[in-house]
Design a protein around this motif. Sequence first.
Motif, PDB file in Angstrom:
ATOM      1  N   MET A 112      57.795  39.328  42.040  1.00  0.00           N
ATOM      2  CA  MET A 112      57.110  40.201  41.097  1.00  0.00           C
ATOM      3  C   MET A 112      56.613  39.448  39.869  1.00  0.00           C
ATOM      4  SD  MET A 112      59.732  43.473  41.316  1.00  0.00           S
ATOM      5  CE  MET A 112      58.647  44.569  40.372  1.00  0.00           C
ATOM      6  N   GLY A 113      56.888  38.146  39.797  1.00  0.00           N
ATOM      7  CA  GLY A 113      56.408  37.362  38.672  1.00  0.00           C
ATOM      8  C   GLY A 113      57.478  36.829  37.754  1.00  0.00           C
ATOM      9  N   ALA A 114      58.744  37.129  38.046  1.00  0.00           N
ATOM     10  CA  ALA A 114      59.834  36.603  37.219  1.00  0.00           C
ATOM     11  C   ALA A 114      59.982  35.097  37.450  1.00  0.00           C
ATOM     12  CB  ALA A 114      61.139  37.313  37.550  1.00  0.00           C
ATOM     13  N   GLN A 115      60.507  34.414  36.446  1.00  0.00           N
ATOM     14  CA  GLN A 115      60.815  32.993  36.566  1.00  0.00           C
ATOM     15  C   GLN A 115      62.325  32.818  36.415  1.00  0.00           C
ATOM     16  OE1 GLN A 115      58.142  30.178  34.498  1.00  0.00           O
ATOM     17  NE2 GLN A 115      57.033  31.990  33.766  1.00  0.00           N
ATOM     18  N   ILE A 116      62.989  32.566  37.525  1.00  0.00           N
ATOM     19  CA  ILE A 116      64.447  32.466  37.551  1.00  0.00           C
ATOM     20  C   ILE A 116      64.837  31.257  38.396  1.00  0.00           C
ATOM     21  CG2 ILE A 116      66.621  33.633  38.106  1.00  0.00           C
ATOM     22  CD1 ILE A 116      65.091  36.296  38.011  1.00  0.00           C
ATOM     23  N   ASP A 117      65.649  30.393  37.845  1.00  0.00           N
ATOM     24  CA  ASP A 117      66.200  29.256  38.586  1.00  0.00           C
ATOM     25  C   ASP A 117      67.663  29.550  38.902  1.00  0.00           C
ATOM     26  OD1 ASP A 117      63.844  27.838  38.450  1.00  0.00           O
ATOM     27  OD2 ASP A 117      64.403  26.768  36.614  1.00  0.00           O
ATOM     28  N   ILE A 118      68.020  29.433  40.175  1.00  0.00           N
ATOM     29  CA  ILE A 118      69.393  29.670  40.606  1.00  0.00           C
ATOM     30  C   ILE A 118      70.035  28.332  40.939  1.00  0.00           C
ATOM     31  CG2 ILE A 118      70.908  30.858  42.233  1.00  0.00           C
ATOM     32  CD1 ILE A 118      69.296  32.742  40.512  1.00  0.00           C
ATOM     33  N   ASN A 119      71.190  28.099  40.343  1.00  0.00           N
ATOM     34  CA  ASN A 119      71.958  26.889  40.635  1.00  0.00           C
ATOM     35  C   ASN A 119      73.409  27.306  40.849  1.00  0.00           C
ATOM     36  OD1 ASN A 119      72.998  24.326  40.920  1.00  0.00           O
ATOM     37  ND2 ASN A 119      72.730  23.740  38.772  1.00  0.00           N
ATOM     38  N   GLY A 120      73.770  27.516  42.109  1.00  0.00           N
ATOM     39  CA  GLY A 120      75.121  27.978  42.417  1.00  0.00           C
ATOM     40  C   GLY A 120      75.368  29.357  41.828  1.00  0.00           C
ATOM     41  N   GLN A 121      76.327  29.434  40.947  1.00  0.00           N
ATOM     42  CA  GLN A 121      76.702  30.707  40.332  1.00  0.00           C
ATOM     43  C   GLN A 121      76.052  30.898  38.963  1.00  0.00           C
ATOM     44  OE1 GLN A 121      77.732  31.689  43.362  1.00  0.00           O
ATOM     45  NE2 GLN A 121      79.002  33.106  42.204  1.00  0.00           N
ATOM     46  N   ARG A 122      74.986  30.178  38.722  1.00  0.00           N
ATOM     47  CA  ARG A 122      74.264  30.294  37.447  1.00  0.00           C
ATOM     48  C   ARG A 122      72.801  30.642  37.710  1.00  0.00           C
ATOM     49  NH1 ARG A 122      76.626  27.207  32.930  1.00  0.00           N
ATOM     50  NH2 ARG A 122      78.766  26.669  33.539  1.00  0.00           N
ATOM     51  N   ALA A 123      72.303  31.539  36.880  1.00  0.00           N
ATOM     52  CA  ALA A 123      70.890  31.903  36.941  1.00  0.00           C
ATOM     53  C   ALA A 123      70.279  31.691  35.564  1.00  0.00           C
ATOM     54  CB  ALA A 123      70.724  33.355  37.374  1.00  0.00           C
ATOM     55  N   LYS A 124      69.239  30.853  35.500  1.00  0.00           N
ATOM     56  CA  LYS A 124      68.517  30.629  34.253  1.00  0.00           C
ATOM     57  C   LYS A 124      67.250  31.464  34.301  1.00  0.00           C
ATOM     58  CE  LYS A 124      67.114  26.935  31.088  1.00  0.00           C
ATOM     59  NZ  LYS A 124      67.003  25.452  30.910  1.00  0.00           N
ATOM     60  N   ILE A 125      67.125  32.400  33.347  1.00  0.00           N
ATOM     61  CA  ILE A 125      66.020  33.350  33.348  1.00  0.00           C
ATOM     62  C   ILE A 125      65.077  33.034  32.190  1.00  0.00           C
ATOM     63  CG2 ILE A 125      65.396  35.796  33.194  1.00  0.00           C
ATOM     64  CD1 ILE A 125      68.186  36.454  34.287  1.00  0.00           C
ATOM     65  N   LEU A 160      61.937  40.070  30.784  1.00  0.00           N
ATOM     66  CA  LEU A 160      60.923  40.551  29.843  1.00  0.00           C
ATOM     67  C   LEU A 160      61.157  40.073  28.414  1.00  0.00           C
ATOM     68  CD1 LEU A 160      60.855  44.282  31.035  1.00  0.00           C
ATOM     69  CD2 LEU A 160      59.424  42.398  31.856  1.00  0.00           C
ATOM     70  N   ALA A 161      62.326  39.507  28.145  1.00  0.00           N
ATOM     71  CA  ALA A 161      62.717  39.175  26.769  1.00  0.00           C
ATOM     72  C   ALA A 161      62.102  37.858  26.311  1.00  0.00           C
ATOM     73  CB  ALA A 161      64.236  39.115  26.660  1.00  0.00           C
ATOM     74  N   GLU A 162      61.970  37.712  25.017  1.00  0.00           N
ATOM     75  CA  GLU A 162      61.496  36.467  24.411  1.00  0.00           C
ATOM     76  C   GLU A 162      62.635  35.458  24.408  1.00  0.00           C
ATOM     77  OE1 GLU A 162      58.977  33.861  22.478  1.00  0.00           O
ATOM     78  OE2 GLU A 162      58.386  35.942  22.866  1.00  0.00           O
ATOM     79  N   GLY A 163      62.444  34.332  25.099  1.00  0.00           N
ATOM     80  CA  GLY A 163      63.474  33.306  25.131  1.00  0.00           C
ATOM     81  C   GLY A 163      63.971  33.031  26.532  1.00  0.00           C
ATOM     82  N   THR A 164      65.073  32.306  26.604  1.00  0.00           N
ATOM     83  CA  THR A 164      65.669  31.914  27.880  1.00  0.00           C
ATOM     84  C   THR A 164      67.129  32.330  27.902  1.00  0.00           C
ATOM     85  OG1 THR A 164      64.199  30.003  28.011  1.00  0.00           O
ATOM     86  CG2 THR A 164      66.140  29.976  29.426  1.00  0.00           C
ATOM     87  N   CYS A 165      67.560  32.873  29.017  1.00  0.00           N
ATOM     88  CA  CYS A 165      68.929  33.378  29.156  1.00  0.00           C
ATOM     89  C   CYS A 165      69.618  32.692  30.324  1.00  0.00           C
ATOM     90  CB  CYS A 165      68.901  34.890  29.377  1.00  0.00           C
ATOM     91  SG  CYS A 165      70.483  35.609  29.860  1.00  0.00           S
ATOM     92  N   MET A 166      70.918  32.503  30.198  1.00  0.00           N
ATOM     93  CA  MET A 166      71.740  31.994  31.294  1.00  0.00           C
ATOM     94  C   MET A 166      72.746  33.079  31.679  1.00  0.00           C
ATOM     95  SD  MET A 166      72.479  29.464  33.341  1.00  0.00           S
ATOM     96  CE  MET A 166      71.876  27.943  32.574  1.00  0.00           C
ATOM     97  N   GLN A 180      77.375  35.921  45.855  1.00  0.00           N
ATOM     98  CA  GLN A 180      76.030  36.258  46.316  1.00  0.00           C
ATOM     99  C   GLN A 180      75.401  37.362  45.464  1.00  0.00           C
ATOM    100  OE1 GLN A 180      75.360  36.484  50.624  1.00  0.00           O
ATOM    101  NE2 GLN A 180      77.406  35.628  50.958  1.00  0.00           N
ATOM    102  N   ARG A 181      75.757  37.395  44.195  1.00  0.00           N
ATOM    103  CA  ARG A 181      75.237  38.423  43.299  1.00  0.00           C
ATOM    104  C   ARG A 181      73.797  38.182  42.862  1.00  0.00           C
ATOM    105  NH1 ARG A 181      76.631  43.700  42.736  1.00  0.00           N
ATOM    106  NH2 ARG A 181      78.575  43.991  41.663  1.00  0.00           N
ATOM    107  N   PHE A 182      73.212  37.037  43.163  1.00  0.00           N
ATOM    108  CA  PHE A 182      71.861  36.733  42.692  1.00  0.00           C
ATOM    109  C   PHE A 182      70.796  36.924  43.781  1.00  0.00           C
ATOM    110  CE2 PHE A 182      74.140  33.735  39.635  1.00  0.00           C
ATOM    111  CZ  PHE A 182      73.993  34.589  38.550  1.00  0.00           C
ATOM    112  N   ARG A 183      71.131  37.601  44.863  1.00  0.00           N
ATOM    113  CA  ARG A 183      70.183  37.738  45.968  1.00  0.00           C
ATOM    114  C   ARG A 183      68.928  38.497  45.552  1.00  0.00           C
ATOM    115  NH1 ARG A 183      73.365  39.517  51.313  1.00  0.00           N
ATOM    116  NH2 ARG A 183      71.461  38.785  52.271  1.00  0.00           N
ATOM    117  N   HIS A 184      69.055  39.400  44.604  1.00  0.00           N
ATOM    118  CA  HIS A 184      67.897  40.170  44.144  1.00  0.00           C
ATOM    119  C   HIS A 184      66.916  39.316  43.339  1.00  0.00           C
ATOM    120  CE1 HIS A 184      70.707  40.070  40.832  1.00  0.00           C
ATOM    121  NE2 HIS A 184      69.720  40.363  40.012  1.00  0.00           N
TER     122      HIS A 184
END
Length: 423
Positions: A341-354, A316-322, A330-334
């Motif tokens: 629900m409309g989120a934009q998240i890229d998963i690359n191994g143990q990194r999530a770009k939100i 929901l925040a303004e900007g991009t987070c890593m 396997q902490r990014f399964r959610h």
Amino acid sequence: MGHYVVEGGHKISGEFTVHGSKNACLPILAATLLAEDEVVLENCPNISDFNQTIAILERLGCTITQENRTYTIDTSKIDSVEIKEETVQKMRSSILFLGALLGRTKKAILGYPGGCTIGKRPIDLHLNSFEKMGICIEEEDGFLHCSTSHILGYHIYLPYPSVGATENILLLAVKAEGATVIHNAAQEPEIVALAEFLRRCGGEIYGAGTSTIFIEGVTKLHGTNFCFPFDRIEATTLLCASAMTGGDIALAGVEISHMSATLDVFEKIGCIWQQKGNWLTMEPPKQLYSNLTIKTGPFPLFPTDAQPFFASLLTLAEGTCMIIETVFEQRFRHCKELCKMGAQIDINGQRAKIYGNAHLMGTEVYGTDLRGTAALILAGFAAEGTTTIHGAEFVERGYEDITGMFTSLGGQIQLLESCHESK
């Protein structure tokens, strides 16, 4: 199995007293086996993991009485050293009964532990340390058969500051012959709570909360009274819910020194928090801001258990987070469910770009672990429309009446019985 139905568009705000800590109570329940008199535990949380651990103690022969949130545990008539496989598979914390049973009886039989499906959590650190302390370990038909004639003090060097391994070594070392030193020990507040409980029972433990813990073994431990500290992960859940919905919140019973890493992130994204006596208050901004990197790690670094909530929040925040996850693979399964629900998240191994500024829409999602499912509930509060979250059995492991908790703070959430199994 049940599911939650959440109506979005309502602020989570108001006052709430945080419950007793899940992560502190489970090792301390195991530790009661070491005391040869009655132990009285106060501020006990009514969660399934706690209740299942109480059931394990009863099956081992303990006598337990309850009055509201206070439990009295008498371990004087222990008549079993075996914890059956089906019990162990329900939760990983049952591995702590190895150290406690060995400390009390010098024998233990335990199946391999279960728990949430968030990645590999090998018990090699536990078993390798035990063998150095004189424990004979044999595997037979999926069970660990452990025994010893003498528990020996030893210098243990942990390659990783594992919370569970540190706790299990503490439980064993407190009854060892001679001194044990744990190097690179976990420093979490729950380690401090366990050490304090054992000290009150007569244990000689120094340095808990630092990377080096010294334990001088004793021959006998006695009963005591102990009050569980607050649940810092529950507190973080509530703070994230208020920030996501724009509500002001005040939490009683919180020790802010246990939450420095998460409070620092709240501050960076624009939230204003204050400590007022025994209360922690937080006011979210009109617009949350991102453009930061969060990296999980052992305490005092950012807790992995809080990571899923912030993944929801930062959509929901303004900007991009890593977010960089260093604890569980396997902490990014959610995150896949958040994207539904409309989120934009890229998963690359143990990194999530939100990518922020998402407009979340209610839909049907599936939780697969405790904290990830709770994160989906938070997303439901911030979404437009109705969200159905499957996986209530995971949430009940670590949250006491989560529907009542959020309803008291203005949320619209119901727990319903599922007509089919969750994924």
